[in-house]
Enzyme design. Structure first.
Site, PDB file in Angstrom:
ATOM      1  CE  LYS A  13      41.126 -26.516   0.163  1.00  0.00           C
ATOM      2  NZ  LYS A  13      41.361 -26.502  -1.269  1.00  0.00           N
ATOM      3  NE  ARG A  88      42.951 -21.037  -1.825  1.00  0.00           N
ATOM      4  CZ  ARG A  88      41.705 -21.416  -1.751  1.00  0.00           C
ATOM      5  NH1 ARG A  88      41.074 -21.421  -0.649  1.00  0.00           N
ATOM      6  NH2 ARG A  88      41.061 -21.810  -2.793  1.00  0.00           N
ATOM      7  NE  ARG A 127      35.083 -29.771  -7.431  1.00  0.00           N
ATOM      8  CZ  ARG A 127      35.896 -29.121  -6.596  1.00  0.00           C
ATOM      9  NH1 ARG A 127      36.443 -29.746  -5.573  1.00  0.00           N
ATOM     10  NH2 ARG A 127      36.200 -27.870  -6.814  1.00  0.00           N
ATOM     11  NE  ARG A 160      34.255 -24.605  -7.248  1.00  0.00           N
ATOM     12  CZ  ARG A 160      35.220 -24.656  -6.338  1.00  0.00           C
ATOM     13  NH1 ARG A 160      35.087 -25.424  -5.295  1.00  0.00           N
ATOM     14  NH2 ARG A 160      36.308 -23.951  -6.490  1.00  0.00           N
ATOM     15  NE  ARG A 171      40.340 -23.144  -8.233  1.00  0.00           N
ATOM     16  CZ  ARG A 171      39.480 -24.161  -8.239  1.00  0.00           C
ATOM     17  NH1 ARG A 171      39.045 -24.653  -9.388  1.00  0.00           N
ATOM     18  NH2 ARG A 171      39.084 -24.695  -7.115  1.00  0.00           N
TER      19      ARG A 171
HETATM   20  P1  AMP Z   1      37.937 -22.874  -3.255  1.00  0.00           P
HETATM   21  O1  AMP Z   1      36.528 -23.335  -3.320  1.00  0.00           O
HETATM   22  O2  AMP Z   1      38.530 -23.052  -1.887  1.00  0.00           O
HETATM   23  O3  AMP Z   1      38.799 -23.469  -4.329  1.00  0.00           O
HETATM   24  O4  AMP Z   1      37.918 -21.286  -3.498  1.00  0.00           O
HETATM   25  C1  AMP Z   1      37.412 -20.751  -4.706  1.00  0.00           C
HETATM   26  C2  AMP Z   1      37.940 -19.337  -4.924  1.00  0.00           C
HETATM   27  O5  AMP Z   1      37.569 -18.501  -3.802  1.00  0.00           O
HETATM   28  C3  AMP Z   1      39.457 -19.233  -4.989  1.00  0.00           C
HETATM   29  O6  AMP Z   1      39.957 -19.510  -6.298  1.00  0.00           O
HETATM   30  C4  AMP Z   1      39.674 -17.778  -4.583  1.00  0.00           C
HETATM   31  O7  AMP Z   1      39.377 -16.894  -5.627  1.00  0.00           O
HETATM   32  C5  AMP Z   1      38.613 -17.577  -3.490  1.00  0.00           C
HETATM   33  N1  AMP Z   1      39.155 -17.909  -2.138  1.00  0.00           N
HETATM   34  C6  AMP Z   1      38.736 -18.906  -1.297  1.00  0.00           C
HETATM   35  N2  AMP Z   1      39.435 -18.900  -0.151  1.00  0.00           N
HETATM   36  C7  AMP Z   1      40.329 -17.868  -0.256  1.00  0.00           C
HETATM   37  C8  AMP Z   1      41.352 -17.350   0.591  1.00  0.00           C
HETATM   38  N3  AMP Z   1      41.616 -17.889   1.794  1.00  0.00           N
HETATM   39  N4  AMP Z   1      42.061 -16.301   0.139  1.00  0.00           N
HETATM   40  C9  AMP Z   1      41.807 -15.736  -1.031  1.00  0.00           C
HETATM   41  N5  AMP Z   1      40.890 -16.178  -1.902  1.00  0.00           N
HETATM   42  C10 AMP Z   1      40.135 -17.241  -1.516  1.00  0.00           C
END
Ligand code: AMP
Length: 226
Positions: A13, A88, A127, A160, A171
């Site tokens: 993404k 999400r 990554r 990360r 996740r």
């Molecule tokens: P990502 O980089 O998109 O994988 O997001 C990393 C972390 O941020 C996720 O594992 C969640 O803890 C939090 N997060 C990001 N976007 C959302 C969302 N739309 N709703 C809830 N938590 C989010």
């Protein structure tokens, strides 16, 4: 144009969101990147979100909906936005629809980057990303500079904190439980375009381009925009 990017961790993404933004000029907004920045700066949002993020679970919907409401009020997003990682869950998707309706807007397309867990674990293991702007490198296919500084903004590159194998699995469980129903929600609304993520960045990028070109053609017939 309002585009939403959906996909399990490692589906691409972020990479494709940035490419779409560079090509079409719509700002790319990654909820994960903005939350990480908020955590680093210890803003009120960051302080609320940090414990959920560390555990690899979703930040509560109410917090995220407050965040997106403030975001949509900013003039820089008036002409278009590529939303990456938000919404999400079904409540987030419903909340977003309501907010957009109030602004007389609607989502044009939801791109679902489909990936199986084994491939995602393999991708995420190699990554490394910029702690400041989120630019992603791959130790195998797109190695970072030796200085360990981001080419684009000079930020420090790091693995990360939530890219460990166990957190990735958590996740994925979260994705199946909370995000899959949202994918069904957008499918029923006729907004979903599934993107096959097998193959290299260019190959997947060509699939994304085909979908968005089709959309631009439908939105403004004969314009050839996009
Ligand atoms: P990502 O980089 O998109 O994988 O997001 C990393 C972390 O941020 C996720 O594992 C969640 O803890 C939090 N997060 C990001 N976007 C959302 C969302 N739309 N709703 C809830 N938590 C989010």
């Amino acid at each position: 144009m309002i585009i939403v990017l959906v996909g399990a961790p490692g589906a691409g993404k972020g990479t494709h969101g940035r490419r779409i933004s560079a090509k079409r000029g719509w700002p790319h907004v990654s909820s994960g990147d903005l939350l990480r920045e908020a955590v680093e700066k210890q803003t009120p949002l960051g302080l609320e979100a940090v414990r959920y993020m560390k555990a690899g679970v979703l930040v509560p919907d109410a917090i995220m909906l407050r965040w997106v409401e403030e975001l949509l009020d900013k003039p820089e997003y008036a002409d278009g936005i590529v939303l990456d990682g938000f919404p999400r869950t079904v409540p987030q998707a419903e909340g977003l629809d309501e907010l957009l309706e109030r602004h007389d807007l609607e989502i044009d397309c939801v791109l679902f980057f489909d990936i199986v867990e084994e491939s995602a674990v393999e991708r995420l293991a190699s990554r490394i990303s910029c702690s400041r702007c989120g630019l992603i490198y791959n130790l195998v296919t797109q190695p970072p500079p030796e200085s360990n500084e981001c080419d684009r903004c000079g930020g420090t590159l790091e693995v990360r904190a939530d890219d460990g194998r166990e957190t990735i699995h958590a996740r994925f469980i979260e994705f199946r439980g909370s995000t899959q129903p949202m994918i069904d929600y957008y499918q029923s609304a006729g907004k979903l375009a599934r993107i096959d993520t097998r193959g290299g960045i260019e190959e997947v990028g060509a699939r994304v381009t085909a979908v968005l070109d089709g959309l631009a053609g439908r939105k403004a017939p004969g314009s050839g925009a996009g």
